[in-house]
Design a protein around this motif. Structure first.
Motif, PDB file in Angstrom:
ATOM      1  N   CYS A 185      19.925  42.270  36.706  1.00  0.00           N
ATOM      2  CA  CYS A 185      21.135  41.585  36.239  1.00  0.00           C
ATOM      3  C   CYS A 185      21.910  42.440  35.234  1.00  0.00           C
ATOM      4  CB  CYS A 185      20.839  40.188  35.720  1.00  0.00           C
ATOM      5  SG  CYS A 185      19.537  40.070  34.526  1.00  0.00           S
ATOM      6  N   VAL A 186      21.911  43.738  35.481  1.00  0.00           N
ATOM      7  CA  VAL A 186      22.601  44.662  34.581  1.00  0.00           C
ATOM      8  C   VAL A 186      24.117  44.471  34.631  1.00  0.00           C
ATOM      9  CG1 VAL A 186      22.838  46.632  36.157  1.00  0.00           C
ATOM     10  CG2 VAL A 186      22.484  47.033  33.704  1.00  0.00           C
ATOM     11  N   ASP A 187      24.606  43.878  35.719  1.00  0.00           N
ATOM     12  CA  ASP A 187      26.047  43.629  35.850  1.00  0.00           C
ATOM     13  C   ASP A 187      26.576  42.767  34.702  1.00  0.00           C
ATOM     14  OD1 ASP A 187      26.391  45.127  38.053  1.00  0.00           O
ATOM     15  OD2 ASP A 187      26.683  43.469  39.461  1.00  0.00           O
ATOM     16  N   THR A 188      25.743  41.840  34.221  1.00  0.00           N
ATOM     17  CA  THR A 188      26.209  40.954  33.152  1.00  0.00           C
ATOM     18  C   THR A 188      26.524  41.758  31.886  1.00  0.00           C
ATOM     19  OG1 THR A 188      23.920  40.484  32.536  1.00  0.00           O
ATOM     20  CG2 THR A 188      25.009  38.879  33.946  1.00  0.00           C
ATOM     21  N   LEU A 189      25.676  42.748  31.608  1.00  0.00           N
ATOM     22  CA  LEU A 189      25.894  43.564  30.406  1.00  0.00           C
ATOM     23  C   LEU A 189      27.093  44.503  30.587  1.00  0.00           C
ATOM     24  CD1 LEU A 189      24.822  44.257  27.584  1.00  0.00           C
ATOM     25  CD2 LEU A 189      23.490  46.079  28.622  1.00  0.00           C
ATOM     26  N   ASP A 190      27.186  45.112  31.768  1.00  0.00           N
ATOM     27  CA  ASP A 190      28.324  46.001  32.029  1.00  0.00           C
ATOM     28  C   ASP A 190      29.641  45.217  31.938  1.00  0.00           C
ATOM     29  OD1 ASP A 190      26.705  48.172  32.309  1.00  0.00           O
ATOM     30  OD2 ASP A 190      26.675  48.145  34.494  1.00  0.00           O
ATOM     31  N   PHE A 191      29.623  44.003  32.465  1.00  0.00           N
ATOM     32  CA  PHE A 191      30.823  43.162  32.379  1.00  0.00           C
ATOM     33  C   PHE A 191      31.163  42.881  30.915  1.00  0.00           C
ATOM     34  CE2 PHE A 191      32.671  38.847  32.067  1.00  0.00           C
ATOM     35  CZ  PHE A 191      33.864  39.080  32.736  1.00  0.00           C
ATOM     36  N   TYR A 237      33.450  42.256  39.444  1.00  0.00           N
ATOM     37  CA  TYR A 237      32.554  41.251  38.850  1.00  0.00           C
ATOM     38  C   TYR A 237      32.918  39.794  39.133  1.00  0.00           C
ATOM     39  CZ  TYR A 237      31.018  45.252  36.091  1.00  0.00           C
ATOM     40  OH  TYR A 237      30.536  46.478  35.712  1.00  0.00           O
ATOM     41  N   ILE A 238      34.163  39.521  39.499  1.00  0.00           N
ATOM     42  CA  ILE A 238      34.574  38.117  39.567  1.00  0.00           C
ATOM     43  C   ILE A 238      34.888  37.643  40.986  1.00  0.00           C
ATOM     44  CG2 ILE A 238      36.293  36.440  38.725  1.00  0.00           C
ATOM     45  CD1 ILE A 238      36.431  38.262  36.184  1.00  0.00           C
ATOM     46  N   GLU A 239      35.588  38.487  41.736  1.00  0.00           N
ATOM     47  CA  GLU A 239      36.026  38.092  43.078  1.00  0.00           C
ATOM     48  C   GLU A 239      34.846  37.886  44.038  1.00  0.00           C
ATOM     49  OE1 GLU A 239      39.534  40.029  45.690  1.00  0.00           O
ATOM     50  OE2 GLU A 239      37.778  41.286  45.401  1.00  0.00           O
ATOM     51  N   ASN A 240      33.852  38.734  43.907  1.00  0.00           N
ATOM     52  CA  ASN A 240      32.722  38.638  44.840  1.00  0.00           C
ATOM     53  C   ASN A 240      31.698  37.637  44.319  1.00  0.00           C
ATOM     54  OD1 ASN A 240      31.324  39.878  42.789  1.00  0.00           O
ATOM     55  ND2 ASN A 240      31.683  41.904  43.610  1.00  0.00           N
ATOM     56  N   ASN A 241      30.552  37.591  44.966  1.00  0.00           N
ATOM     57  CA  ASN A 241      29.570  36.580  44.578  1.00  0.00           C
ATOM     58  C   ASN A 241      28.425  37.204  43.776  1.00  0.00           C
ATOM     59  OD1 ASN A 241      28.995  33.894  44.574  1.00  0.00           O
ATOM     60  ND2 ASN A 241      27.685  34.004  46.389  1.00  0.00           N
ATOM     61  N   CYS A 242      28.748  38.120  42.887  1.00  0.00           N
ATOM     62  CA  CYS A 242      27.703  38.783  42.106  1.00  0.00           C
ATOM     63  C   CYS A 242      27.237  37.868  40.976  1.00  0.00           C
ATOM     64  CB  CYS A 242      28.173  40.139  41.583  1.00  0.00           C
ATOM     65  SG  CYS A 242      29.098  40.043  40.054  1.00  0.00           S
ATOM     66  N   ILE A 243      26.260  38.333  40.236  1.00  0.00           N
ATOM     67  CA  ILE A 243      25.623  37.490  39.221  1.00  0.00           C
ATOM     68  C   ILE A 243      26.616  37.032  38.147  1.00  0.00           C
ATOM     69  CG2 ILE A 243      24.786  39.488  37.886  1.00  0.00           C
ATOM     70  CD1 ILE A 243      22.187  37.640  37.520  1.00  0.00           C
ATOM     71  N   VAL A 244      27.586  37.875  37.819  1.00  0.00           N
ATOM     72  CA  VAL A 244      28.584  37.505  36.807  1.00  0.00           C
ATOM     73  C   VAL A 244      29.414  36.341  37.341  1.00  0.00           C
ATOM     74  CG1 VAL A 244      30.634  38.274  35.548  1.00  0.00           C
ATOM     75  CG2 VAL A 244      28.696  39.830  35.810  1.00  0.00           C
ATOM     76  N   SER A 245      29.910  36.502  38.548  1.00  0.00           N
ATOM     77  CA  SER A 245      30.738  35.476  39.167  1.00  0.00           C
ATOM     78  C   SER A 245      30.006  34.133  39.250  1.00  0.00           C
ATOM     79  CB  SER A 245      31.139  35.953  40.560  1.00  0.00           C
ATOM     80  OG  SER A 245      31.874  34.968  41.202  1.00  0.00           O
ATOM     81  N   LYS A 246      28.714  34.197  39.565  1.00  0.00           N
ATOM     82  CA  LYS A 246      27.916  32.969  39.694  1.00  0.00           C
ATOM     83  C   LYS A 246      27.764  32.235  38.368  1.00  0.00           C
ATOM     84  CE  LYS A 246      25.115  34.366  43.630  1.00  0.00           C
ATOM     85  NZ  LYS A 246      23.977  35.233  43.924  1.00  0.00           N
ATOM     86  N   GLN A 247      27.815  32.996  37.267  1.00  0.00           N
ATOM     87  CA  GLN A 247      27.602  32.378  35.955  1.00  0.00           C
ATOM     88  C   GLN A 247      28.895  31.903  35.289  1.00  0.00           C
ATOM     89  OE1 GLN A 247      25.337  35.281  33.729  1.00  0.00           O
ATOM     90  NE2 GLN A 247      23.479  34.923  34.906  1.00  0.00           N
ATOM     91  N   LEU A 248      30.028  32.162  35.942  1.00  0.00           N
ATOM     92  CA  LEU A 248      31.308  31.761  35.344  1.00  0.00           C
ATOM     93  C   LEU A 248      31.776  30.405  35.868  1.00  0.00           C
ATOM     94  CD1 LEU A 248      33.277  35.145  35.474  1.00  0.00           C
ATOM     95  CD2 LEU A 248      32.262  34.065  33.462  1.00  0.00           C
TER      96      LEU A 248
END
Lengths: 20, 130
Positions: free
Chosen positions: B34-40, B68-79
């Protein structure tokens, strides 16, 4: 022109903490 | 009392403000996928510092949105859906604002504080470093 990935990486790096 | 390690346990903010802390936390998140959350989170900080008159800023906003937002990545799922809609509309209208990612960053930060940060403080990566 920089690619989108390069721009994003540059943006992330600019916010990372630097060595003191 | 003011050692780096004492600061890391104080708050997520203190951890991320320290270079070693941020890199160690990043390593932990890579392992947890879930490194995407930190990069975001860092991308939001970087974006806030950009000059709105620079044409590059709109391209960076679009890049953050796409990655990070348009697709269904971990960041998008948590928003929250409303937060994503707000950012999507701002980009569509090309109404770029320094604080346009602030709400999204806060939401991601709250999830990190409640989950990943707590897990990090009891992880072997952290304990070995200590």
């Amino acid at each position: 022109i920089d690619s989108e990935d390069d721009l994003l990486q540059e943006c992330i790096s600019s916010a990372m903490p630097k060595k003191k | 009392p003011d050692s780096p390690l004492a600061r890391w346990t104080k708050s997520l903010h203190s951890l991320l403000g320290d270079q070693d802390g941020a890199y160690l936390f990043r390593t932990f998140l890579e392992r947890e996928q879930c490194v995407d959350t930190l990069d975001f989170w860092f991308a939001c900080n970087g974006f806030r510092q950009m000059n709105l008159k620079d044409t590059k800023t709109l391209r960076v906003a679009k890049a953050i949105y796409k990655r990070y937002i348009e697709n269904n990545c971990i960041v998008s799922k948590q928003l929250k859906p409303a937060t994503k809609t707000y950012i999507r509309d701002s980009i569509k209208k090309q109404q770029i604002d320094s604080i346009m990612f602030d709400q999204a960053q806060t939401e991601i930060q709250t999830v990190m504080e409640e989950n990943a940060y707590q897990m990090f403080l009891t992880s072997d990566i952290y304990l070995e470093y200590v």
